[in-house]
Design a protein around this motif. Structure first.
Motif, PDB file in Angstrom:
ATOM      1  N   HIS A   1      56.313  21.335  20.112  1.00 43.25           N
ATOM      2  CA  HIS A   1      55.076  21.987  20.528  1.00 43.25           C
ATOM      3  C   HIS A   1      55.353  23.160  21.461  1.00 43.25           C
ATOM      4  O   HIS A   1      54.534  24.079  21.562  1.00 43.25           O
ATOM      5  CB  HIS A   1      54.146  20.973  21.196  1.00 43.25           C
ATOM      6  N   GLU A   2      56.486  23.150  22.135  1.00 47.34           N
ATOM      7  CA  GLU A   2      56.828  24.234  23.044  1.00 47.34           C
ATOM      8  C   GLU A   2      57.341  25.476  22.316  1.00 47.34           C
ATOM      9  O   GLU A   2      57.273  26.582  22.849  1.00 47.34           O
ATOM     10  CB  GLU A   2      57.881  23.771  24.050  1.00 47.34           C
ATOM     11  N   THR A   3      57.857  25.298  21.107  1.00 49.54           N
ATOM     12  CA  THR A   3      58.507  26.415  20.414  1.00 49.54           C
ATOM     13  C   THR A   3      57.692  26.977  19.256  1.00 49.54           C
ATOM     14  O   THR A   3      58.108  27.973  18.656  1.00 49.54           O
ATOM     15  CB  THR A   3      59.883  25.992  19.875  1.00 49.54           C
ATOM     16  N   VAL A   4      56.570  26.356  18.930  1.00 53.56           N
ATOM     17  CA  VAL A   4      55.803  26.823  17.781  1.00 53.56           C
ATOM     18  C   VAL A   4      54.335  26.974  18.170  1.00 53.56           C
ATOM     19  O   VAL A   4      53.796  26.182  18.954  1.00 53.56           O
ATOM     20  CB  VAL A   4      55.959  25.858  16.577  1.00 53.56           C
ATOM     21  N   ASP A   5      53.713  28.019  17.654  1.00 55.12           N
ATOM     22  CA  ASP A   5      52.271  28.189  17.785  1.00 55.12           C
ATOM     23  C   ASP A   5      51.598  27.366  16.695  1.00 55.12           C
ATOM     24  O   ASP A   5      51.778  27.647  15.502  1.00 55.12           O
ATOM     25  CB  ASP A   5      51.911  29.672  17.642  1.00 55.12           C
ATOM     26  N   LEU A   6      50.871  26.341  17.081  1.00 59.47           N
ATOM     27  CA  LEU A   6      50.367  25.375  16.109  1.00 59.47           C
ATOM     28  C   LEU A   6      49.461  26.002  15.047  1.00 59.47           C
ATOM     29  O   LEU A   6      49.640  25.728  13.851  1.00 59.47           O
ATOM     30  CB  LEU A   6      49.645  24.233  16.831  1.00 59.47           C
ATOM     31  N   PRO A   7      48.491  26.853  15.405  1.00 59.79           N
ATOM     32  CA  PRO A   7      47.671  27.479  14.351  1.00 59.79           C
ATOM     33  C   PRO A   7      48.500  28.310  13.367  1.00 59.79           C
ATOM     34  O   PRO A   7      48.244  28.300  12.165  1.00 59.79           O
ATOM     35  CB  PRO A   7      46.693  28.352  15.136  1.00 59.79           C
ATOM     36  N   GLU A   8      49.508  29.025  13.891  1.00 62.69           N
ATOM     37  CA  GLU A   8      50.357  29.813  13.000  1.00 62.69           C
ATOM     38  C   GLU A   8      51.142  28.900  12.057  1.00 62.69           C
ATOM     39  O   GLU A   8      51.250  29.160  10.848  1.00 62.69           O
ATOM     40  CB  GLU A   8      51.323  30.678  13.810  1.00 62.69           C
ATOM     41  N   TYR A   9      51.697  27.831  12.615  1.00 61.83           N
ATOM     42  CA  TYR A   9      52.493  26.915  11.799  1.00 61.83           C
ATOM     43  C   TYR A   9      51.616  26.227  10.751  1.00 61.83           C
ATOM     44  O   TYR A   9      52.036  26.040   9.600  1.00 61.83           O
ATOM     45  CB  TYR A   9      53.180  25.896  12.703  1.00 61.83           C
ATOM     46  N   TYR A  10      50.400  25.873  11.138  1.00 63.23           N
ATOM     47  CA  TYR A  10      49.467  25.286  10.173  1.00 63.23           C
ATOM     48  C   TYR A  10      49.181  26.266   9.044  1.00 63.23           C
ATOM     49  O   TYR A  10      49.184  25.881   7.868  1.00 63.23           O
ATOM     50  CB  TYR A  10      48.168  24.888  10.870  1.00 63.23           C
ATOM     51  N   ARG A  11      48.933  27.529   9.391  1.00 64.01           N
ATOM     52  CA  ARG A  11      48.658  28.519   8.343  1.00 64.01           C
ATOM     53  C   ARG A  11      49.826  28.619   7.383  1.00 64.01           C
ATOM     54  O   ARG A  11      49.648  28.649   6.156  1.00 64.01           O
ATOM     55  CB  ARG A  11      48.385  29.889   8.965  1.00 64.01           C
ATOM     56  N   ILE A  12      51.056  28.657   7.905  1.00 63.52           N
ATOM     57  CA  ILE A  12      52.238  28.766   7.055  1.00 63.52           C
ATOM     58  C   ILE A  12      52.368  27.547   6.154  1.00 63.52           C
ATOM     59  O   ILE A  12      52.692  27.665   4.956  1.00 63.52           O
ATOM     60  CB  ILE A  12      53.498  28.935   7.928  1.00 63.52           C
ATOM     61  N   CYS A  13      52.114  26.361   6.712  1.00 61.91           N
ATOM     62  CA  CYS A  13      52.312  25.119   5.963  1.00 61.91           C
ATOM     63  C   CYS A  13      51.129  24.751   5.075  1.00 61.91           C
ATOM     64  O   CYS A  13      51.220  23.784   4.315  1.00 61.91           O
ATOM     65  CB  CYS A  13      52.587  23.967   6.929  1.00 61.91           C
ATOM     66  N   SER A  14      50.045  25.516   5.155  1.00 63.72           N
ATOM     67  CA  SER A  14      48.867  25.170   4.362  1.00 63.72           C
ATOM     68  C   SER A  14      48.501  26.224   3.329  1.00 63.72           C
ATOM     69  O   SER A  14      48.135  25.890   2.192  1.00 63.72           O
ATOM     70  CB  SER A  14      47.664  24.938   5.283  1.00 63.72           C
ATOM     71  N   SER A  15      48.603  27.510   3.719  1.00 64.92           N
ATOM     72  CA  SER A  15      48.060  28.545   2.838  1.00 64.92           C
ATOM     73  C   SER A  15      48.931  29.791   2.774  1.00 64.92           C
ATOM     74  O   SER A  15      48.450  30.864   2.409  1.00 64.92           O
ATOM     75  CB  SER A  15      46.650  28.937   3.306  1.00 64.92           C
ATOM     76  N   ASP A  16      50.197  29.674   3.130  1.00 67.92           N
ATOM     77  CA  ASP A  16      51.097  30.814   3.044  1.00 67.92           C
ATOM     78  C   ASP A  16      51.262  31.240   1.587  1.00 67.92           C
ATOM     79  O   ASP A  16      50.961  30.473   0.658  1.00 67.92           O
ATOM     80  CB  ASP A  16      52.452  30.447   3.650  1.00 67.92           C
ATOM     81  N   GLU A  17      51.765  32.439   1.389  1.00 67.97           N
ATOM     82  CA  GLU A  17      52.000  32.953   0.036  1.00 67.97           C
ATOM     83  C   GLU A  17      52.786  31.948  -0.803  1.00 67.97           C
ATOM     84  O   GLU A  17      53.836  31.450  -0.390  1.00 67.97           O
ATOM     85  CB  GLU A  17      52.790  34.265   0.109  1.00 67.97           C
ATOM     86  N   ALA A  18      52.262  31.603  -1.975  1.00 67.88           N
ATOM     87  CA  ALA A  18      52.943  30.737  -2.937  1.00 67.88           C
ATOM     88  C   ALA A  18      53.318  29.386  -2.339  1.00 67.88           C
ATOM     89  O   ALA A  18      54.338  28.804  -2.699  1.00 67.88           O
ATOM     90  CB  ALA A  18      54.190  31.431  -3.497  1.00 67.88           C
ATOM     91  N   ILE A  19      52.462  28.825  -1.456  1.00 68.77           N
ATOM     92  CA  ILE A  19      52.813  27.571  -0.794  1.00 68.77           C
ATOM     93  C   ILE A  19      52.995  26.425  -1.790  1.00 68.77           C
ATOM     94  O   ILE A  19      53.846  25.548  -1.603  1.00 68.77           O
ATOM     95  CB  ILE A  19      51.763  27.210   0.290  1.00 68.77           C
ATOM     96  N   ASP A  20      52.231  26.430  -2.883  1.00 68.36           N
ATOM     97  CA  ASP A  20      52.409  25.368  -3.886  1.00 68.36           C
ATOM     98  C   ASP A  20      53.774  25.472  -4.562  1.00 68.36           C
ATOM     99  O   ASP A  20      54.399  24.450  -4.866  1.00 68.36           O
ATOM    100  CB  ASP A  20      51.296  25.435  -4.931  1.00 68.36           C
ATOM    101  N   GLU A  21      54.210  26.706  -4.790  1.00 68.64           N
ATOM    102  CA  GLU A  21      55.536  26.907  -5.374  1.00 68.64           C
ATOM    103  C   GLU A  21      56.623  26.508  -4.380  1.00 68.64           C
ATOM    104  O   GLU A  21      57.633  25.902  -4.749  1.00 68.64           O
ATOM    105  CB  GLU A  21      55.702  28.367  -5.792  1.00 68.64           C
ATOM    106  N   VAL A  22      56.417  26.838  -3.112  1.00 60.44           N
ATOM    107  CA  VAL A  22      57.392  26.502  -2.077  1.00 60.44           C
ATOM    108  C   VAL A  22      57.568  24.999  -1.955  1.00 60.44           C
ATOM    109  O   VAL A  22      58.685  24.485  -1.814  1.00 60.44           O
ATOM    110  CB  VAL A  22      56.956  27.109  -0.719  1.00 60.44           C
TER     111      VAL A  22
END
Length: 207
Positions: A29-50
């Motif tokens: 939690h100290e090293t990651v911005d939670l909303p940013e990490y959620y966005r990457i892990c939920s709706s980033d480009e081609a997340i289903d492919e990833v």
């Protein structure tokens, strides 16, 4: 055996590891911005492919992301696994951004560490997987005194297969075989392929 388990409890994983092109830092939690990490892990480009061949699916809520970070923090403290973020260093395209995640899980009784990695699609094809693997092998053999490093990929994941075969061969490793119906993904039982590198093979390859 008791001495080994005591060593596991007292072992301290490095908070950061730097390679030529990557800064590898502890996921917490100290090293990651939670909303940013959620966005990457939920709706980033081609997340289903990833995530097609990963053990996890795209996150459905920020709560799921928070619970995941909570979990890896507990595993770190117990010495069960070490989870990291991958960030390109200066002079790399996307410097400072989260490129993906990496980690190692441990079987201390068998003195084995198993590698894992995932990358956002925009960071594919740069050789980051192999660079991270080399850094984790140094950690496993030089600092953690493990005997074996293992790495696996699901059947059909040709990108991971090519990357793993390349660095397994570089460090003297070998293909161990296939475990049938090892993991269920999207309701489908999938085979898992496993490779290992032994300490003596690594030492000979890097002498």
């Amino acid at each position: 055996m008791g001495e080994l388990l005591e060593r596991r409890r007292n072992e301290s994983f490095p908070e950061t590891i730097e390679t030529d092109r990557l800064r590898i830092e502890r996921l917490s939690h100290e090293t990651v911005d939670l909303p940013e990490y959620y966005r990457i892990c939920s709706s980033d480009e081609a997340i289903d492919e990833v995530t097609e061949y990963l053990s996890w699916d795209p996150h459905e809520s920020i709560r799921e992301t928070r619970e995941y970070v909570d979990m890896v923090e507990r595993q770190w403290e117990r010495g069960d696994s070490a989870a990291y973020l991958l960030r390109p260093r200066e002079n790399e395209d996307g410097s400072g951004d989260i490129a993906g995640g990496a980690g190692m899980t441990f079987d201390w009784e068998q003195k084995t560490g198993t590698l894992g990695v995932w990358l956002r699609k925009r960071f594919w094809g740069r050789g980051y997987s192999g660079e991270r693997a080399a850094a984790f092998m140094r950690l496993a053999f030089d600092r953690l005194d493990l005997d074996v490093v293992a790495v696996e990929h699901q059947a059909g994941n040709e990108k991971s297969q090519r990357a793993i075969e390349k660095y397994a061969d570089r460090f003297g490793g070998s293909y161990d075989g296939t475990v049938r119906n090892w993991e269920v993904k999207s309701g489908e039982a999938r085979d898992q392929h496993r490779y290992t590198i032994r300490r003596e093979e690594y030492c000979e390859a890097t002498a």
